[in-house]
Design a protein around this motif. Structure first.
Motif, short mmCIF file in Angstrom:
data_model
loop_
_atom_site.label_atom_id
_atom_site.label_comp_id
_atom_site.label_asym_id
_atom_site.label_seq_id
_atom_site.Cartn_x
_atom_site.Cartn_y
_atom_site.Cartn_z
N GLN A 50 1.02 -1.25 0.75
CA GLN A 50 -0.10 0.36 0.22
C GLN A 50 0.37 1.59 0.29
O GLN A 50 0.64 2.13 -0.80
CB GLN A 50 -0.90 0.14 0.71
N ARG A 51 2.30 1.07 0.62
CA ARG A 51 2.17 2.37 0.97
C ARG A 51 3.41 2.87 -0.64
O ARG A 51 3.44 3.53 -0.77
CB ARG A 51 3.69 2.55 2.16
N ARG A 52 3.93 1.31 -1.03
CA ARG A 52 4.62 1.76 -2.89
C ARG A 52 3.29 2.15 -3.40
O ARG A 52 4.24 3.21 -4.31
CB ARG A 52 5.11 0.10 -2.58
N LYS A 53 2.50 1.75 -3.46
CA LYS A 53 2.04 1.98 -4.20
C LYS A 53 0.95 3.92 -4.22
O LYS A 53 1.38 4.35 -5.15
CB LYS A 53 0.05 1.62 -4.43
N ALA A 54 1.29 4.17 -3.14
CA ALA A 54 0.61 5.47 -2.70
C ALA A 54 2.03 6.65 -3.23
O ALA A 54 2.45 7.22 -3.87
CB ALA A 54 0.77 5.45 -1.43
N VAL A 55 3.02 6.16 -2.96
CA VAL A 55 4.39 6.48 -3.28
C VAL A 55 4.88 6.59 -4.71
O VAL A 55 4.60 7.78 -5.14
CB VAL A 55 5.91 5.81 -2.44
N THR A 56 3.70 5.63 -5.30
CA THR A 56 3.90 5.71 -7.08
C THR A 56 2.79 6.95 -7.18
O THR A 56 3.17 8.00 -8.59
CB THR A 56 3.89 4.14 -7.21
N ALA A 57 1.88 6.82 -7.11
CA ALA A 57 0.65 7.46 -7.80
C ALA A 57 1.43 9.09 -7.33
O ALA A 57 0.78 9.96 -8.10
CB ALA A 57 -0.78 7.58 -6.01
N ILE A 58 2.05 9.40 -6.10
CA ILE A 58 2.23 10.98 -5.32
C ILE A 58 3.57 11.28 -7.12
O ILE A 58 3.62 11.96 -7.59
CB ILE A 58 3.50 11.01 -3.95
N GLY A 93 3.09 14.34 -9.66
CA GLY A 93 3.93 15.32 -9.83
C GLY A 93 4.57 15.44 -10.86
O GLY A 93 4.25 16.46 -12.33
N TRP A 94 5.30 13.94 -11.57
CA TRP A 94 5.53 14.59 -12.95
C TRP A 94 3.98 14.57 -13.71
O TRP A 94 4.31 15.09 -15.25
CB TRP A 94 5.28 13.02 -13.71
N ALA A 95 2.80 14.80 -13.81
CA ALA A 95 1.34 14.64 -14.79
C ALA A 95 2.26 15.99 -14.01
O ALA A 95 0.85 17.40 -15.44
CB ALA A 95 0.49 14.42 -13.98
#
Length: 56
Positions: A21-29, A33-35
């Motif tokens: 869950q933490r990894r997915k949250a970091v990836t989403a952030i 940021g890139w978007a």
């Protein structure tokens, strides 16, 4: 009743799920940021084109 091995396995699985869950949250952030960055760059290009078009 569950054996000690089963409870350890469940605790391990719970920890793995939390890490995922933490990894997915970091990836989403990171993706967000890139978007935002890409949107800003495109907006700057469009603004430059509009400015150049109106001041020719």
């Amino acid at each position: 009743m569950s054996t000690p091995d089963e409870s350890e396995e469940r605790a391990r699985n719970r920890q793995i799920a939390q890490n995922e869950q933490r990894r997915k949250a970091v990836t989403a952030i990171r993706v967000s940021g890139w978007a935002i960055f890409i949107t800003f760059v495109i907006a700057a290009i469009v603004a430059g084109i509009v400015w150049a078009w109106t001041h020719r």
